[in-house]
Motif scaffolding. Sequence first.
Motif, PDB file in Angstrom:
ATOM      1  N   ARG A   1       1.189   6.356  -7.091  1.00 17.79           N
ATOM      2  CA  ARG A   1       0.046   7.115  -7.580  1.00 17.79           C
ATOM      3  C   ARG A   1       0.196   8.608  -7.275  1.00 17.79           C
ATOM      4  O   ARG A   1      -0.146   9.458  -8.109  1.00 17.79           O
ATOM      5  CB  ARG A   1      -1.247   6.582  -6.956  1.00 17.79           C
ATOM      6  N   GLY A   2       0.692   8.925  -6.073  1.00 17.67           N
ATOM      7  CA  GLY A   2       0.861  10.319  -5.715  1.00 17.67           C
ATOM      8  C   GLY A   2       1.868  11.023  -6.596  1.00 17.67           C
ATOM      9  O   GLY A   2       1.646  12.148  -7.051  1.00 17.67           O
ATOM     10  N   ARG A   3       2.974  10.351  -6.875  1.00 20.21           N
ATOM     11  CA  ARG A   3       3.996  10.960  -7.740  1.00 20.21           C
ATOM     12  C   ARG A   3       3.494  11.080  -9.169  1.00 20.21           C
ATOM     13  O   ARG A   3       3.741  12.090  -9.847  1.00 20.21           O
ATOM     14  CB  ARG A   3       5.269  10.129  -7.690  1.00 20.21           C
ATOM     15  N   ALA A   4       2.775  10.050  -9.636  1.00 21.35           N
ATOM     16  CA  ALA A   4       2.240  10.088 -10.998  1.00 21.35           C
ATOM     17  C   ALA A   4       1.216  11.203 -11.163  1.00 21.35           C
ATOM     18  O   ALA A   4       1.100  11.794 -12.245  1.00 21.35           O
ATOM     19  CB  ALA A   4       1.621   8.744 -11.358  1.00 21.35           C
ATOM     20  N   ALA A   5       0.488  11.498 -10.077  1.00 20.52           N
ATOM     21  CA  ALA A   5      -0.521  12.555 -10.134  1.00 20.52           C
ATOM     22  C   ALA A   5       0.097  13.936  -9.985  1.00 20.52           C
ATOM     23  O   ALA A   5      -0.594  14.947 -10.122  1.00 20.52           O
ATOM     24  CB  ALA A   5      -1.566  12.333  -9.036  1.00 20.52           C
ATOM     25  N   GLY A   6       1.389  13.995  -9.672  1.00 22.68           N
ATOM     26  CA  GLY A   6       2.070  15.274  -9.554  1.00 22.68           C
ATOM     27  C   GLY A   6       1.843  15.980  -8.246  1.00 22.68           C
ATOM     28  O   GLY A   6       2.005  17.202  -8.165  1.00 22.68           O
ATOM     29  N   ALA A   7       1.467  15.240  -7.198  1.00 22.46           N
ATOM     30  CA  ALA A   7       1.264  15.857  -5.888  1.00 22.46           C
ATOM     31  C   ALA A   7       2.591  16.387  -5.361  1.00 22.46           C
ATOM     32  O   ALA A   7       3.628  15.716  -5.448  1.00 22.46           O
ATOM     33  CB  ALA A   7       0.671  14.850  -4.907  1.00 22.46           C
TER      34      ALA A   7
ATOM     35  N   ALA B   1       0.831  -1.206   0.000  1.00 24.03           N
ATOM     36  CA  ALA B   1       0.000   0.000   0.000  1.00 24.03           C
ATOM     37  C   ALA B   1       0.866   1.256   0.000  1.00 24.03           C
ATOM     38  O   ALA B   1       0.537   2.256  -0.656  1.00 24.03           O
ATOM     39  CB  ALA B   1      -0.933  -0.007   1.202  1.00 24.03           C
ATOM     40  N   VAL B   2       1.970   1.232   0.725  1.00 23.86           N
ATOM     41  CA  VAL B   2       2.902   2.360   0.752  1.00 23.86           C
ATOM     42  C   VAL B   2       3.478   2.598  -0.648  1.00 23.86           C
ATOM     43  O   VAL B   2       3.525   3.740  -1.132  1.00 23.86           O
ATOM     44  CB  VAL B   2       4.030   2.097   1.770  1.00 23.86           C
ATOM     45  N   ALA B   3       3.908   1.520  -1.299  1.00 23.67           N
ATOM     46  CA  ALA B   3       4.479   1.648  -2.640  1.00 23.67           C
ATOM     47  C   ALA B   3       3.432   2.155  -3.633  1.00 23.67           C
ATOM     48  O   ALA B   3       3.716   3.023  -4.471  1.00 23.67           O
ATOM     49  CB  ALA B   3       5.044   0.307  -3.099  1.00 23.67           C
ATOM     50  N   PHE B   4       2.214   1.623  -3.528  1.00 26.35           N
ATOM     51  CA  PHE B   4       1.141   2.051  -4.433  1.00 26.35           C
ATOM     52  C   PHE B   4       0.802   3.519  -4.229  1.00 26.35           C
ATOM     53  O   PHE B   4       0.650   4.278  -5.193  1.00 26.35           O
ATOM     54  CB  PHE B   4      -0.096   1.180  -4.202  1.00 26.35           C
TER      55      PHE B   4
ATOM     56  N   PRO C   1       2.739   7.996   2.458  1.00 20.18           N
ATOM     57  CA  PRO C   1       3.399   6.712   2.667  1.00 20.18           C
ATOM     58  C   PRO C   1       4.458   6.756   3.765  1.00 20.18           C
ATOM     59  O   PRO C   1       4.610   5.797   4.527  1.00 20.18           O
ATOM     60  CB  PRO C   1       4.008   6.380   1.299  1.00 20.18           C
ATOM     61  N   ALA C   2       5.183   7.880   3.871  1.00 18.58           N
ATOM     62  CA  ALA C   2       6.197   7.993   4.920  1.00 18.58           C
ATOM     63  C   ALA C   2       5.537   8.023   6.299  1.00 18.58           C
ATOM     64  O   ALA C   2       6.027   7.389   7.248  1.00 18.58           O
ATOM     65  CB  ALA C   2       7.036   9.251   4.706  1.00 18.58           C
ATOM     66  N   ALA C   3       4.428   8.750   6.431  1.00 13.09           N
ATOM     67  CA  ALA C   3       3.728   8.817   7.712  1.00 13.09           C
ATOM     68  C   ALA C   3       3.187   7.459   8.108  1.00 13.09           C
ATOM     69  O   ALA C   3       3.207   7.083   9.292  1.00 13.09           O
ATOM     70  CB  ALA C   3       2.590   9.839   7.625  1.00 13.09           C
ATOM     71  N   ALA C   4       2.694   6.684   7.140  1.00 11.30           N
ATOM     72  CA  ALA C   4       2.197   5.339   7.431  1.00 11.30           C
ATOM     73  C   ALA C   4       3.329   4.440   7.925  1.00 11.30           C
ATOM     74  O   ALA C   4       3.151   3.643   8.851  1.00 11.30           O
ATOM     75  CB  ALA C   4       1.549   4.750   6.187  1.00 11.30           C
ATOM     76  N   ALA C   5       4.494   4.567   7.304  1.00 13.54           N
ATOM     77  CA  ALA C   5       5.648   3.774   7.734  1.00 13.54           C
ATOM     78  C   ALA C   5       6.065   4.139   9.156  1.00 13.54           C
ATOM     79  O   ALA C   5       6.416   3.269   9.966  1.00 13.54           O
ATOM     80  CB  ALA C   5       6.811   3.975   6.771  1.00 13.54           C
ATOM     81  N   VAL C   6       6.020   5.423   9.491  1.00 12.17           N
ATOM     82  CA  VAL C   6       6.357   5.861  10.846  1.00 12.17           C
ATOM     83  C   VAL C   6       5.351   5.311  11.852  1.00 12.17           C
ATOM     84  O   VAL C   6       5.727   4.839  12.938  1.00 12.17           O
ATOM     85  CB  VAL C   6       6.402   7.403  10.918  1.00 12.17           C
ATOM     86  N   ALA C   7       4.065   5.347  11.517  1.00 12.51           N
ATOM     87  CA  ALA C   7       3.040   4.805  12.408  1.00 12.51           C
ATOM     88  C   ALA C   7       3.293   3.328  12.681  1.00 12.51           C
ATOM     89  O   ALA C   7       3.158   2.862  13.823  1.00 12.51           O
ATOM     90  CB  ALA C   7       1.652   5.013  11.805  1.00 12.51           C
TER      91      ALA C   7
ATOM     92  N   ARG D   1       3.531  16.889  -2.272  1.00 15.41           N
ATOM     93  CA  ARG D   1       4.005  16.132  -1.100  1.00 15.41           C
ATOM     94  C   ARG D   1       3.564  14.673  -1.204  1.00 15.41           C
ATOM     95  O   ARG D   1       3.041  14.090  -0.258  1.00 15.41           O
ATOM     96  CB  ARG D   1       3.459  16.776   0.182  1.00 15.41           C
ATOM     97  N   TRP D   2       3.800  14.085  -2.365  1.00 16.52           N
ATOM     98  CA  TRP D   2       3.362  12.711  -2.613  1.00 16.52           C
ATOM     99  C   TRP D   2       4.000  11.715  -1.654  1.00 16.52           C
ATOM    100  O   TRP D   2       3.445  10.665  -1.370  1.00 16.52           O
ATOM    101  CB  TRP D   2       3.685  12.319  -4.056  1.00 16.52           C
ATOM    102  N   TRP D   3       5.158  12.067  -1.154  1.00 14.34           N
ATOM    103  CA  TRP D   3       5.913  11.151  -0.299  1.00 14.34           C
ATOM    104  C   TRP D   3       5.409  11.130   1.142  1.00 14.34           C
ATOM    105  O   TRP D   3       5.713  10.196   1.897  1.00 14.34           O
ATOM    106  CB  TRP D   3       7.387  11.563  -0.280  1.00 14.34           C
ATOM    107  N   PHE D   4       4.648  12.166   1.543  1.00  8.12           N
ATOM    108  CA  PHE D   4       4.302  12.289   2.958  1.00  8.12           C
ATOM    109  C   PHE D   4       3.349  11.207   3.469  1.00  8.12           C
ATOM    110  O   PHE D   4       3.631  10.599   4.511  1.00  8.12           O
ATOM    111  CB  PHE D   4       3.714  13.675   3.246  1.00  8.12           C
TER     112      PHE D   4
END
Length: 212
Positions: free
Chosen positions: A68-74, A61-64, A81-87, A76-79
């Motif tokens: 998707r976030g990077r492909a959509a041009g967001a 889910a993090v990779a997806f 998935p990174a926050a989920a990993a920290v949780a 802060r697309w990285w935030f």
Amino acid sequence: MLVMVLPALLFVLITWQVVSDGPLLTVDERVSGALVHPDRFSGALSDLGEVQVAVPLLALAVAFSAWRGRAAGADRWWFPPAAAAVAMALVPAFVVPLKEWTARHGTPVVPPATGYYPSGHTATAAVAYGAAALLLLPWLRSAAARRAAVAGCGVLVLAVSFGLVRRGWHWPLDVVASWCLATVLLVGLRRAVSRSSRRTSAGTPSRRSGPS
């Protein structure tokens, strides 16, 4: 605010009862005695809370979400998935010291040992599956798909919880305490991701937001 405060207060109450051998443990032991019935099915359900099962699903889910976030041009697309990993990383950071501090013994059907409170399997399942659902929700197009994702998360967590208590791997309060801990982490994750999304939408438009 209450959605975080109430689970936190309940967690503190249960922990206090565990370390002080309070009267709530008597009720807990009676409920456990009525529910415990070790079998292969309950053991299989509890295995859904294994790190080797739950964390790889979250990793997907993090990779997806990142893709998707990077492909959509967001911006802060990285935030998210990174926050989920920290949780997810916070689960052992909280659970392991609590197990050592409370040193709660297990049910009569497990070998004599301590460190059963709170339930690591329950916390792992709740945070991993819950965070995965939160990451997927923004990319699911229909309300039915979003409801299915949330329902699937709930079913998996309840299955793990039932399996642990039914098999006798944990007392019911071990599981309930982990629900509380996971709720606090997931609500914190949702709020962090929501605030990040609002800042992104209010900031500089994405480079890919123009005509294609």
